[in-house]
Design a protein around this motif. Structure first.
Motif, PDB file in Angstrom:
ATOM      1  N   LYS A   1      45.586  35.181  43.732  1.00 46.42           N
ATOM      2  CA  LYS A   1      46.381  35.858  44.754  1.00 46.42           C
ATOM      3  C   LYS A   1      46.902  37.209  44.263  1.00 46.42           C
ATOM      4  O   LYS A   1      47.291  38.051  45.060  1.00 46.42           O
ATOM      5  CB  LYS A   1      47.565  34.980  45.168  1.00 46.42           C
ATOM      6  N   SER A   2      46.937  37.378  42.937  1.00 42.66           N
ATOM      7  CA  SER A   2      47.480  38.609  42.364  1.00 42.66           C
ATOM      8  C   SER A   2      46.464  39.743  42.484  1.00 42.66           C
ATOM      9  O   SER A   2      45.279  39.575  42.183  1.00 42.66           O
ATOM     10  CB  SER A   2      47.828  38.385  40.893  1.00 42.66           C
TER      11      SER A   2
ATOM     12  N   MET B   1      47.554  25.611  39.621  1.00 40.02           N
ATOM     13  CA  MET B   1      48.619  26.525  40.038  1.00 40.02           C
ATOM     14  C   MET B   1      48.409  27.906  39.427  1.00 40.02           C
ATOM     15  O   MET B   1      48.546  28.931  40.095  1.00 40.02           O
ATOM     16  CB  MET B   1      49.978  25.962  39.625  1.00 40.02           C
ATOM     17  N   ASN B   2      48.050  27.935  38.149  1.00 35.62           N
ATOM     18  CA  ASN B   2      47.800  29.207  37.462  1.00 35.62           C
ATOM     19  C   ASN B   2      46.625  29.952  38.090  1.00 35.62           C
ATOM     20  O   ASN B   2      46.678  31.161  38.330  1.00 35.62           O
ATOM     21  CB  ASN B   2      47.501  28.968  35.974  1.00 35.62           C
TER      22      ASN B   2
ATOM     23  N   ASP C   1      51.194  26.720  46.759  1.00 36.57           N
ATOM     24  CA  ASP C   1      50.887  27.428  45.508  1.00 36.57           C
ATOM     25  C   ASP C   1      49.722  26.804  44.749  1.00 36.57           C
ATOM     26  O   ASP C   1      49.302  27.330  43.712  1.00 36.57           O
ATOM     27  CB  ASP C   1      52.130  27.479  44.611  1.00 36.57           C
ATOM     28  N   TYR C   2      49.200  25.692  45.234  1.00 40.46           N
ATOM     29  CA  TYR C   2      48.044  25.044  44.603  1.00 40.46           C
ATOM     30  C   TYR C   2      46.762  25.297  45.410  1.00 40.46           C
ATOM     31  O   TYR C   2      45.724  24.720  45.119  1.00 40.46           O
ATOM     32  CB  TYR C   2      48.288  23.523  44.448  1.00 40.46           C
TER      33      TYR C   2
ATOM     34  N   CYS D   1      45.285  29.637  41.108  1.00 41.21           N
ATOM     35  CA  CYS D   1      45.584  30.119  42.463  1.00 41.21           C
ATOM     36  C   CYS D   1      46.539  31.308  42.427  1.00 41.21           C
ATOM     37  O   CYS D   1      46.362  32.283  43.172  1.00 41.21           O
ATOM     38  CB  CYS D   1      46.177  28.985  43.306  1.00 41.21           C
ATOM     39  N   ASP D   2      47.535  31.236  41.569  1.00 41.06           N
ATOM     40  CA  ASP D   2      48.481  32.344  41.456  1.00 41.06           C
ATOM     41  C   ASP D   2      47.782  33.625  41.034  1.00 41.06           C
ATOM     42  O   ASP D   2      48.033  34.709  41.568  1.00 41.06           O
ATOM     43  CB  ASP D   2      49.570  31.976  40.441  1.00 41.06           C
ATOM     44  N   ARG D   3      46.865  33.496  40.097  1.00 40.81           N
ATOM     45  CA  ARG D   3      46.171  34.688  39.595  1.00 40.81           C
ATOM     46  C   ARG D   3      45.145  35.222  40.597  1.00 40.81           C
ATOM     47  O   ARG D   3      44.914  36.424  40.675  1.00 40.81           O
ATOM     48  CB  ARG D   3      45.520  34.378  38.242  1.00 40.81           C
TER      49      ARG D   3
ATOM     50  N   SER E   1      55.292  24.475  40.509  1.00 39.79           N
ATOM     51  CA  SER E   1      55.810  24.886  41.808  1.00 39.79           C
ATOM     52  C   SER E   1      56.005  23.678  42.715  1.00 39.79           C
ATOM     53  O   SER E   1      55.182  22.765  42.744  1.00 39.79           O
ATOM     54  CB  SER E   1      54.860  25.879  42.474  1.00 39.79           C
TER      55      SER E   1
END
Length: 429
Positions: free
Chosen positions: A369-370, A362-363, A424-425, A365-367, A419
């Motif tokens: 996308k940032s 999750m971390n 989000d994964y 993928c989130d990063r 999430s």
């Protein structure tokens, strides 16, 4: 006849101390220390209480226990807690803790006439058994024990003394502020001397680094000192590789005799040191990915037979993925994604590892996308492509999807938010 548990054996020996002469006491304390080595953390916590410390104080005051024998017992309690990464809370609220504080101040005031050995013993007990420190006592103890470390263990018999002093210093946690002038020159000298002369034991050397890494949390400037002057990455990598050779990875944990086994203790402590380093680091150097490689190699060695090691490695990689200073490119270059993907597909995986694996992805993928996390749009697309390819090659999508309905339970279990959205994964190019 019913066999006594380890805590019952320990308490029985403790109750017999006041009825023995000095030599008999020493023998019983040595047996108590052996029994303590067999204990799990929960068992150790049950016998290390304020009541026990108050009992030791009473015996000392009534001349039923010598200070020397009390140190033999107390320092083993302290070192057991340090090696098992535990905290002792009873000592600080005990009469013994208060008396030792008074004795440290009294001995320090004697200056040239002070009893150095007594002061060292008092300082080691105080730092290892107390969780919060008065500044004047902390400064006395840190200076005293660094002086022992600076002896460099070159005289016969010095090695164990230096190891105990550095192990004690390593137990001073990252939330304890110590002014640079009290320690930096000395700890640098200890580490650099060992790098040139290899005079410290592996545990002593690791402890010196742990003490310095603990200071990094409140003093980010130290990171440049650690990496540029003391070559932390190179040295930590080398030590972990050496200590990995000390563990029989083919032998299952339950076959190792369990509780009292010291095999691999220094390696376990290095994993904790790296956790603290990644947690506190402010800068990122591509060389740090070598540390990630080390963690991944330990995980791959441990995953079949050594659950505690493998869980610790995944937890460490998860923590690194949460730290913005730790670049995603460095994690992937080090093979973190491979290790976590393998971890989430382990047949023996438990809920804690499932949480850590999901949190890692999750971390990541989130990063990815940032827009402001990784430098350069082209580089970001390259990283995304690598992640997507990994998903396709290794069955990532099926593995993550299979855990989707478990996420609410994991959130409740670990009081942290994963999430609920399966999107989000994953990351799209």
């Amino acid at each position: 006849m019913q066999t006594l548990s380890v805590t019952e054996r320990y308490n029985k020996l403790f109750s017999e101390l006041e009825d023995c002469d000095e030599d008999e006491q020493k023998e019983k304390i040595e047996k108590m220390n052996e029994v303590m080595d067999e204990m799990h953390e929960e068992e150790l916590e049950s016998v290390v209480t304020a009541e026990v410390f108050n009992g030791i104080y009473t015996m000392i005051e009534e001349k039923k226990l010598t200070l020397e024998n009390s140190f033999l017992l107390l320092k083993h309690v302290g070192s057991s807690n340090a090696l098992k990464s535990m905290s002792v809370y009873g000592f600080g609220n005990s009469s013994l803790g208060e008396r030792f504080e008074e004795m440290i101040v009294e001995e320090e005031k004697k200056k040239e006439k002070r009893n150095e050995k007594l002061l060292i013993d008092l300082c080691e007990c105080y730092l290892m058994l107390k969780d919060k420190f008065l500044f004047n006592l902390l400064s006395i103890c840190v200076s005293c024990l660094l002086e022992v470390g600076l002896n460099k263990g070159e005289k016969e018999g010095d090695g164990n003394e230096v190891e105990t002093s550095l192990l004690t210093l390593s137990s001073v946690g990252m939330l304890t502020k110590i002014p640079e002038e009290l320690y930096l020159s000395e700890i640098k000298g200890i580490i650099q001397h060992h790098q040139d002369h290899h005079n410290l034991t592996p545990l002593a050397y690791q402890s010196a680094w742990q003490f310095l890494v603990n200071r990094l949390f409140l003093n980010g400037v130290l990171e440049k000192v650690m990496t540029d002057e003391l070559h932390f990455v190179k040295k930590a990598k080398r030590e972990m590789e050496e200590q990995s050779k000390c563990v029989d990875w083919k032998r299952k944990e339950e076959e190792r005799g369990g509780k009292g086994v010291k095999e691999g203790i220094v390696l376990r402590r290095w994993l904790f040191t790296l956790f603290d380093f990644f947690f506190s680091c402010h800068l990122w150097d591509d060389e740090y990915s070598e540390l990630v490689c080390c963690i991944v190699r330990v995980f791959l060695s441990a995953k079949d037979n050594h659950r505690k090691y493998s869980m610790r490695c995944i937890d460490l990689l998860k923590a690194a993925s949460e730290k913005r200073a730790v670049k995603i490119g460095g994690l992937l270059k080090g093979g973190a994604d491979d290790a976590v993907l393998e971890g989430i597909q382990q047949p023996t995986m438990d809920y804690e590892m499932a949480y850590d694996c999901l949190r890692f992805f999750m971390n990541v993928c989130d990063r990815l996308k940032s827009k402001d996390d990784e430098a350069g749009e082209a580089k970001g697309k390259g990283l995304k492509r690598k992640v997507v390819e990994k998903m396709e090659e290794e069955g990532y999508e099926d593995a993550i999807t299979s855990f989707h309905e478990m996420i609410p339970f994991l959130n409740d279990e670990f009081c942290c938010e994963l999430s609920l959205s399966i999107d989000d994964y994953f990351v799209n190019i």
